[in-house]
Structure formats: structure tokens, C-alpha cells
Design a protein around this motif. Structure first.
Motif, PDB file in Angstrom:
ATOM      1  N   LEU A 240       4.031  -1.149  10.294  1.00 55.35           N
ATOM      2  CA  LEU A 240       3.427   0.022   9.649  1.00 55.35           C
ATOM      3  C   LEU A 240       4.244   0.461   8.440  1.00 55.35           C
ATOM      4  N   GLY A 241       5.564   0.472   8.610  1.00 57.26           N
ATOM      5  CA  GLY A 241       6.430   0.865   7.506  1.00 57.26           C
ATOM      6  C   GLY A 241       6.282  -0.054   6.312  1.00 57.26           C
ATOM      7  N   LEU A 242       6.224  -1.355   6.557  1.00 55.80           N
ATOM      8  CA  LEU A 242       6.026  -2.318   5.464  1.00 55.80           C
ATOM      9  C   LEU A 242       4.703  -2.094   4.752  1.00 55.80           C
ATOM     10  N   CYS A 243       3.649  -1.863   5.516  1.00 60.80           N
ATOM     11  CA  CYS A 243       2.337  -1.610   4.914  1.00 60.80           C
ATOM     12  C   CYS A 243       2.389  -0.348   4.045  1.00 60.80           C
ATOM     13  N   ALA A 244       3.085   0.669   4.526  1.00 55.78           N
ATOM     14  CA  ALA A 244       3.237   1.894   3.739  1.00 55.78           C
ATOM     15  C   ALA A 244       3.954   1.616   2.425  1.00 55.78           C
ATOM     16  N   LEU A 245       5.000   0.784   2.463  1.00 52.73           N
ATOM     17  CA  LEU A 245       5.750   0.462   1.243  1.00 52.73           C
ATOM     18  C   LEU A 245       4.885  -0.280   0.233  1.00 52.73           C
ATOM     19  N   VAL A 246       4.036  -1.174   0.721  1.00 48.03           N
ATOM     20  CA  VAL A 246       3.134  -1.921  -0.175  1.00 48.03           C
ATOM     21  C   VAL A 246       2.219  -0.949  -0.907  1.00 48.03           C
ATOM     22  N   VAL A 247       1.617  -0.035  -0.164  1.00 45.49           N
ATOM     23  CA  VAL A 247       0.683   0.918  -0.772  1.00 45.49           C
ATOM     24  C   VAL A 247       1.421   1.857  -1.721  1.00 45.49           C
ATOM     25  N   LEU A 248       2.557   2.374  -1.291  1.00 43.92           N
ATOM     26  CA  LEU A 248       3.337   3.273  -2.141  1.00 43.92           C
ATOM     27  C   LEU A 248       3.759   2.598  -3.431  1.00 43.92           C
ATOM     28  N   ASP A 249       4.174   1.348  -3.334  1.00 46.70           N
ATOM     29  CA  ASP A 249       4.616   0.614  -4.518  1.00 46.70           C
ATOM     30  C   ASP A 249       3.474   0.429  -5.511  1.00 46.70           C
ATOM     31  N   LYS A 250       2.291   0.141  -4.992  1.00 45.46           N
ATOM     32  CA  LYS A 250       1.124  -0.021  -5.868  1.00 45.46           C
ATOM     33  C   LYS A 250       0.769   1.297  -6.543  1.00 45.46           C
ATOM     34  N   ILE A 251       0.819   2.389  -5.801  1.00 50.37           N
ATOM     35  CA  ILE A 251       0.509   3.702  -6.373  1.00 50.37           C
ATOM     36  C   ILE A 251       1.506   4.059  -7.463  1.00 50.37           C
ATOM     37  N   ARG A 252       2.785   3.838  -7.206  1.00 41.74           N
ATOM     38  CA  ARG A 252       3.827   4.196  -8.173  1.00 41.74           C
ATOM     39  C   ARG A 252       3.740   3.348  -9.439  1.00 41.74           C
ATOM     40  N   LYS A 253       3.374   2.076  -9.284  1.00 39.21           N
ATOM     41  CA  LYS A 253       3.274   1.200 -10.451  1.00 39.21           C
ATOM     42  C   LYS A 253       1.992   1.456 -11.246  1.00 39.21           C
ATOM     43  N   ALA A 254       1.001   2.038 -10.601  1.00 37.50           N
ATOM     44  CA  ALA A 254      -0.286   2.271 -11.268  1.00 37.50           C
ATOM     45  C   ALA A 254      -0.303   3.545 -12.110  1.00 37.50           C
TER      46      ALA A 254
END
Length: 237
Positions: free
Chosen positions: A113-127
Motif C-alpha cells: 500500500l505504501g509503495l502504491c501511495a508513493l507512485v501516485v504521490l510522485d505522479k501528482i508532484r511531477k504533474a
């Protein structure tokens, strides 16, 4: 691949993993076996569990490091999910004394779950721009959703476990003294967990000797062994 800003002095990721593994084994031994023994002493049990509190912060820290350096984050998530599934029955046997226990899931589900959260957060921050209101709002919503998922699914450490992983993600690029102070304070609800930030602070950015699948396999295997021993101690599941 070696990390940036590496140093020969200090502890490698491999050494950190061994510290986490050994303290985890001690913790699970106390919960699964020692507590079932005739003549057990609560003070000894408590000391063993205190030692075990060191493991989880290190696992969270290394998970975030792995997220930034993995060549394929999807495979990384996939491995965690596979071992979460493989570990669930051994986890139930060792910790709860039952083959089926849906009220608590093993720590690999927390890490997934934590890894999935990091993937989504990283995409949001880069967008979006760093201080864009929609970018900030998106991150807040993402954090809330994954924390609630951790609580709803009753993964190990529940919502706190997911938030600890996210904390390491956001603290990764700040001064390590500040990072470790923030981390120690976050984990201070457990008496000895802040001690994990001593070896974390000594991390030198190198991988060390890699035994990747051994570290994955140790988790379900030791739980299975502990679970079988527990079965013989209490007589049934």
C-alpha cells in the motif's frame, strides 16, 4: 547500482536489512512462541518486543530508498504483493494462532500500500507546480485515501504504517539530522522504535552485498516455522 553521495564509512542497505531482520525475528519469536510457554515472564516478553520495535522504521526507510532506485516500480510492487499473499497464512498462524484471521494482515500488505501511495504521490508532484493548490490538494487526498485503505484493510500498523512510509518519502531530501528527528518523534509512541534512527542515520548510501530474494523469503518462512512451533505448543489452530 550504487546510490549518489555514497561513502565507505557507515552502514550499507544490506546491513540495515540484517538489523531489521534480526530484530523482527526476535519480536515475532516473543509474540508467537515465548508468550505461549509455561513459565513465561512478562518482563522478558516485553524486552523482546521492545527489541522488535526497531525493525519497522528500518523497513519503511529501505522501502522508500528502493522506490527511488528501482528500475521497475511495477515489479517492485508486484514482488511485495506476491510475498504479502504468500505470507498471510504463516502470519496468521504465528501471530494469531489461526489459519484464517481477516482482522489483521501482514506487513507486506502495508509495504505494498505504501509503495502504491508513493507512485501516485510522485505522479501528482511531477504533474503540477510545487505550490500549486491543486497539486497540494491532490497529495492530501492521496495520503488520506491510502491511510484509510490501510485502516480499512487492517494491515500491520494500520493507517500509521502507510503514513510512516509517506513520511520517509517527503523527508528524504531534507537534512538527515532533521529527517531523523522528525522520524524519531513520529515513532515515539513506541518506546524503543526511535532507536532505529541510529542505524538509519549511519546509512552510507551503498547497497552492500545483495541477497534480495533471501530478504523477501525470510519473512514467510520464519513465520511458517514459528506458526508450526506454536501449533505444537497450544495444540490446535
Amino acid at each position: 547500482m550504487e546510490r549518489e553521495n555514497t561513502s565507505k564509512w557507515g552502514l550499507s542497505a544490506s546491513v540495515l536489512k540484517w538489523i531489521a531482520v534480526v530484530t523482527m525475528l526476535i519480536d515475532h519469536f516473543a509474540a508467537a512462541i515465548y508468550w505461549q510457554l509455561d513459565g513465561k515472564e512478562y518482563e522478558i516478553y516485553r524486552i523482546l518486543r521492545y527489541i522488535g520495535r526497531i525493525a519497522f522504521p528500518i523497513y519503511c526507510f529501505l522501502l522508500v530508498e528502493g522506490f527511488f532506485y528501482t528500475h521497475n516500480v511495477k515489479k517492485y510492487i508486484g514482488r511485495c504483493l506476491v510475498f504479502a499473499l504468500l505470507s498471510e497464512i504463516p502470519f496468521n498462524m504465528a501471530i494469531f494462532g489461526k489459519v484464517w484471521y481477516p482482522q489483521g494482515q501482514n506487513v507486506y500488505f502495508t509495504l505494498t500500500l505504501g509503495l502504491c501511495a508513493l507512485v501516485v504521490l510522485d505522479k501528482i508532484r511531477k504533474a503540477g507546480a510545487q505550490y500549486d493548490i491543486w497539486c497540494i490538494l491532490g497529495q492530501v487526498v492521496c495520503i488520506g485515501v491510502f491511510a484509510c485503505a490501510g485502516q480499512f484493510l487492517e494491515v500491520d500498523y494500520h493507517w500509521k504504517g502507510v503514513l510512516f512510509i509517506i513520511m520517509f518519502y517527503y523527508c528524504r531530501d531534507i537534512n538527515i539530522w532533521v529527517r531523523d528527528l522528525v522520524g524519531a518523534l513520529a515513532f515515539s509512541y513506541e518506546l524503543t522504535a526511535p532507536l532505529a534512527f541510529i542505524p538509519i542515520h549511519l546509512y552510507n548510501g551503498t547497497r552492500g552485498k545483495q541477497l534480495k530474494y533471501l530478504f523477501y523469503v525470510i519473512y514467510p518462512v520464519h513465520l511458517l516455522v514459528y506458526g508450526i512451533v506454536r501449533f505444537y505448543l497450544i495444540g490446535n489452530f
